[in-house]
Design a protein around this motif. Sequence first.
Motif: not given
Ligand SMILES: [Fe+2]
Length: 359
Positions: A175-177, A181-183, A186-188, A293-295
């Motif tokens: 799904d991450n690919m 909207a998680h960038f 989650v990753h700032g 962070q994803d993990f």
């Molecule tokens: Fe990610």
Amino acid sequence: MATTADYGLGDQAFPRGWFMIAAAAELDGTTPLAVRFFGRDRVLYRGESGQVYLVDAYCPHMGAHLAKNETSFVIRDHEHVQGESIRCPYHGWRFGPDGKCNQIPYSPQKIPAAAKLENWPVIERAGCIWMWHDPEGLEPEYELPPFEEYYQPHWVKWELDRLGELASHPVEILDNMADRAHFEPVHGNDAVDVFENDFDGHRVVQRLRAGHRTLQGDAPLETDTWYTGPGILQSRMSGQFPSIIMIAHTPVDDGVVKVWHALLVKVPNAEPTADDVAMARAYQAAACAAFAQDFEIWSNKRPCVNPMAVQGDGPIGKLRIWYRQFYNSRARAEEFQKRVNGTHVTRGTLSAPFEQKVA
Ligand SMILES: [Fe+2]
Ligand code: FES
């Protein structure tokens, strides 16, 4: 934990493709290694020539595990691997690289034809052991990536981060690919200028241009990320040093996946110095922290069978259709590819900081 059937991915519990099954360094000598993938216990061993073999874990004689033993005198007397053959620790039957029993040390009887271990071809490349998994038992339909930079001057070879097993179906990692909207949260990331996906047969690409706080402070980051089949991600990153991320994930059981991470870094010296290597290791640690962070999210979330999609999410639904080609017979792959092939640009990209957007 949810299974392939829960997600409606296809009629094969495990996907077809090239998958990582060990770090080459885990097979330093000739001690066989117990592994479990695709719902099955198997054994990896390195013959005296250096060649690696993958065979069924259980002996056809009386079912002993070929690798899980430390006390049998087969092991103590260093007779576990002889030449390219592996010997069972229970009654000492020995099996050749073709899986066939080639010695029963005590029996004058002819070796039964059924005394054979199922075996699967593996490739050692870029410090990893890879296998082609195909529920239909067919030859590979695409090549294992060459990882050519691993072998080139200026590139510091990776050392694998072993993230272990995740009690999650790999679709949640995929799904991450497509997850635009998680960038930010989650990753700032901020100022995501570009977020695009190309669906192209057995490959899917993500193009991202954005800031990335975890990885490199305020400097913008450009990444070109692609999956070759369902289990191997590579990502070319611009930034302080050119680098290539590799993330490999392989189903252990239906709903459990094993994950590795690694980074190749290009340095100014053709023959990397100790300082170059130290820098590359630090760089890899930073990349791994971003992946962690994803993990962490995956480790604690419940399965998501049906995402509640809103505009700006990214083409997660499309990605899951693309992914279905690997869970159904090869004859149907094109049907799924045709539904998604092409470029998808995700809009809804805001440049204000995350806090302002949610205010
Ligand atoms: Fe990610
Ligand atoms: S169980 Fe393997 S030799 Fe008997």
